[in-house]
Write a protein that holds these residues in place. Sequence first.
Motif, PDB file in Angstrom:
ATOM      1  N   TYR A 165       8.963 -34.039 -19.132  1.00 32.55           N
ATOM      2  CA  TYR A 165       9.525 -32.870 -18.447  1.00 32.55           C
ATOM      3  C   TYR A 165       9.281 -31.618 -19.280  1.00 32.55           C
ATOM      4  N   THR A 166       9.380 -30.461 -18.621  1.00 35.63           N
ATOM      5  CA  THR A 166       9.372 -29.167 -19.300  1.00 35.63           C
ATOM      6  C   THR A 166      10.505 -28.324 -18.725  1.00 35.63           C
ATOM      7  N   LEU A 167      11.350 -27.797 -19.584  1.00 35.01           N
ATOM      8  CA  LEU A 167      12.401 -26.881 -19.157  1.00 35.01           C
ATOM      9  C   LEU A 167      11.778 -25.493 -19.037  1.00 35.01           C
ATOM     10  N   VAL A 168      11.622 -24.997 -17.803  1.00 35.34           N
ATOM     11  CA  VAL A 168      10.887 -23.745 -17.587  1.00 35.34           C
ATOM     12  C   VAL A 168      11.797 -22.533 -17.441  1.00 35.34           C
ATOM     13  N   GLY A 169      13.092 -22.740 -17.246  1.00 36.35           N
ATOM     14  CA  GLY A 169      14.031 -21.631 -17.118  1.00 36.35           C
ATOM     15  C   GLY A 169      15.438 -22.147 -17.273  1.00 36.35           C
ATOM     16  N   SER A 170      16.337 -21.289 -17.821  1.00 36.00           N
ATOM     17  CA  SER A 170      17.717 -21.704 -18.032  1.00 36.00           C
ATOM     18  C   SER A 170      18.568 -20.471 -18.257  1.00 36.00           C
ATOM     19  N   ASN A 171      19.886 -20.666 -18.256  1.00 36.70           N
ATOM     20  CA  ASN A 171      20.791 -19.559 -18.534  1.00 36.70           C
ATOM     21  C   ASN A 171      20.557 -19.019 -19.946  1.00 36.70           C
ATOM     22  N   ALA A 172      20.281 -19.911 -20.892  1.00 31.08           N
ATOM     23  CA  ALA A 172      20.044 -19.477 -22.272  1.00 31.08           C
ATOM     24  C   ALA A 172      18.837 -18.559 -22.369  1.00 31.08           C
ATOM     25  N   ILE A 173      17.787 -18.886 -21.617  1.00 28.65           N
ATOM     26  CA  ILE A 173      16.585 -18.043 -21.610  1.00 28.65           C
ATOM     27  C   ILE A 173      16.908 -16.671 -21.009  1.00 28.65           C
ATOM     28  N   SER A 174      17.730 -16.644 -19.961  1.00 26.64           N
ATOM     29  CA  SER A 174      18.097 -15.372 -19.334  1.00 26.64           C
ATOM     30  C   SER A 174      19.025 -14.548 -20.220  1.00 26.64           C
ATOM     31  N   VAL A 175      19.924 -15.205 -20.952  1.00 29.42           N
ATOM     32  CA  VAL A 175      20.786 -14.487 -21.895  1.00 29.42           C
ATOM     33  C   VAL A 175      19.930 -13.817 -22.970  1.00 29.42           C
ATOM     34  N   HIS A 176      18.942 -14.538 -23.456  1.00 26.82           N
ATOM     35  CA  HIS A 176      18.027 -13.947 -24.446  1.00 26.82           C
ATOM     36  C   HIS A 176      17.328 -12.720 -23.855  1.00 26.82           C
ATOM     37  N   ALA A 177      16.963 -12.787 -22.582  1.00 27.37           N
ATOM     38  CA  ALA A 177      16.270 -11.673 -21.925  1.00 27.37           C
ATOM     39  C   ALA A 177      17.177 -10.451 -21.778  1.00 27.37           C
ATOM     40  N   ILE A 178      18.460 -10.653 -21.419  1.00 25.90           N
ATOM     41  CA  ILE A 178      19.340  -9.487 -21.276  1.00 25.90           C
ATOM     42  C   ILE A 178      19.659  -8.874 -22.638  1.00 25.90           C
ATOM     43  N   MET A 179      19.678  -9.692 -23.679  1.00 25.43           N
ATOM     44  CA  MET A 179      19.859  -9.150 -25.029  1.00 25.43           C
ATOM     45  C   MET A 179      18.683  -8.237 -25.387  1.00 25.43           C
ATOM     46  N   HIS A 180      17.498  -8.691 -25.101  1.00 24.32           N
ATOM     47  CA  HIS A 180      16.297  -7.890 -25.389  1.00 24.32           C
ATOM     48  C   HIS A 180      16.299  -6.603 -24.569  1.00 24.32           C
ATOM     49  N   ALA A 181      16.692  -6.709 -23.281  1.00 25.94           N
ATOM     50  CA  ALA A 181      16.706  -5.530 -22.413  1.00 25.94           C
ATOM     51  C   ALA A 181      17.729  -4.505 -22.891  1.00 25.94           C
ATOM     52  N   ALA A 182      18.921  -4.969 -23.279  1.00 17.37           N
ATOM     53  CA  ALA A 182      19.960  -4.051 -23.764  1.00 17.37           C
ATOM     54  C   ALA A 182      19.524  -3.371 -25.057  1.00 17.37           C
ATOM     55  N   GLU A 183      18.888  -4.141 -25.919  1.00 15.02           N
ATOM     56  CA  GLU A 183      18.416  -3.576 -27.184  1.00 15.02           C
ATOM     57  C   GLU A 183      17.351  -2.511 -26.940  1.00 15.02           C
ATOM     58  N   SER A 184      16.475  -2.764 -25.967  1.00 13.23           N
ATOM     59  CA  SER A 184      15.417  -1.792 -25.663  1.00 13.23           C
ATOM     60  C   SER A 184      15.987  -0.499 -25.087  1.00 13.23           C
ATOM     61  N   LEU A 185      17.200  -0.546 -24.549  1.00 13.62           N
ATOM     62  CA  LEU A 185      17.869   0.656 -24.041  1.00 13.62           C
ATOM     63  C   LEU A 185      18.784   1.281 -25.117  1.00 13.62           C
ATOM     64  N   ASN A 186      18.627   0.797 -26.344  1.00 15.59           N
ATOM     65  CA  ASN A 186      19.328   1.359 -27.514  1.00 15.59           C
ATOM     66  C   ASN A 186      20.834   1.079 -27.532  1.00 15.59           C
TER      67      ASN A 186
END
Length: 454
Positions: free
Chosen positions: A278-299
């Motif tokens: 199997y391959t885990l292709v998406g998860s809540n943890a992956i999305s949490v990491h993405a919102i952290m990156h997005a918030a950081e990019s908005l300073n």
Amino acid sequence: MPKIDQLRLDAEQIFLSGISAADPYLAVKRCLHSDAQQLQISLDMNSSGNKRNGAWQKIHLIAFGKAACTMVKAAQEVIPAHLLAGPGIAVCNYENITAIDNIDVIGASHPLPDQAGFSGALRIAEIAQQAHAGELVLVLVSGGGSALIPYPAEGISLEQKIATTNLLLASGASINDVNCVRKHLSRLKGGGLAKMAAPADLHALILSDVLGDELSAIASGPTVADSTTFSDAIKVFTDKQLWDKVPVSVQNHLKQGEQGFIDETPKADAQLFKHTAYTLVGSNAISVHAIMHAAESLNYQLHLYSDQLTGEATKVAEDLVQYAQALLAQGINKPCAILAGGETTVTLHGTGLGGRNQEMALAFALAAEQQQFQADWVFLSGGTDGRDGPTDAAGGIVDSQTISRWHNAAIEAEQYLANNDSYHALQISKDLLITGATGTNVADLQILLIQPKS
């Protein structure tokens, strides 16, 4: 632009980045690679070098869950046409169905199973059982799959299985207990699909809607080993004092299994699992990491509150306000983002309309007022599937002026909360979060943005 308006725009942008990270189409495209002759599958989404390649003669496509259509479309676009064994199948909830060339798309009911889903499950079983050694069954799994492909064990009707599940849910049984029973009343769940596909190879691309990404819990684990037994399933009912209320056909099936007259669900040491991966292709943890990156990019200054948020929605909201108050007390001199991901619960006491995310947003606004939260703030809580409870809203997005809007409308928001009527309270204050169905599902995301007062 007023501070609150900018905070609301930023919160929505951050939320959408979390949804994009769980985009099932892109997730599948990132995982599958092909030349003109063969298919390669990434085994780890964080590694570009770890791939599976069986030089398969034929590939059978099976997809089920809320993201089935988009996942199977992506897979079909990557796999060389001459390798496809025939039309694939996608069983999806009615809201997310899309016509796809050379794919049999079946709309089915969620969260309560229906006859259409049963028909889809029969077709999935047929495709899996037609696969031979040297071929691949590629299974695309997403949230909601358990309800969408009901295939009761022999001698149990769909209605009896639904009644049994409802009995458990009403008793407050844990999701692990419910899944244990489901696996032992089903032909597909608990490794049943993997068993049907043997001796062919099987690979599952999994979009997880389960916190912690426990594979046997996602869609009740149709492609992975099951550690529970028929005796465990019976114990679930006896511990809850429900055994006498269970349909006789279900009692008979479980007792026959316990006595060894019916095969157990496949265990981890079964030979068939040597041919599965199997391959885990998406998860809540992956999305949490993405919102952290997005918030950081908005300073924004980052604070991860929880990446496995659980508990009663109202209580979680109150705790989050206290956490934010403590941060303010320490002194912050720049905008900050307090972020979380998970899945809360709601205990129903009233007759209103809403969902766990709307209830959390409503409760947060009330708690912030009660605790005299001194800052400009926006709080968003939303379901990544775009559907929070039985409503057209993904959740709620409230701010430091929400209470004023309720006062101006002459409503008592506390009464709406007591009646579990968060939808109408947020509708009045224009604080519903509306995204439409997103085609993915990796639980919920929470975003609290704070602009300290100068």
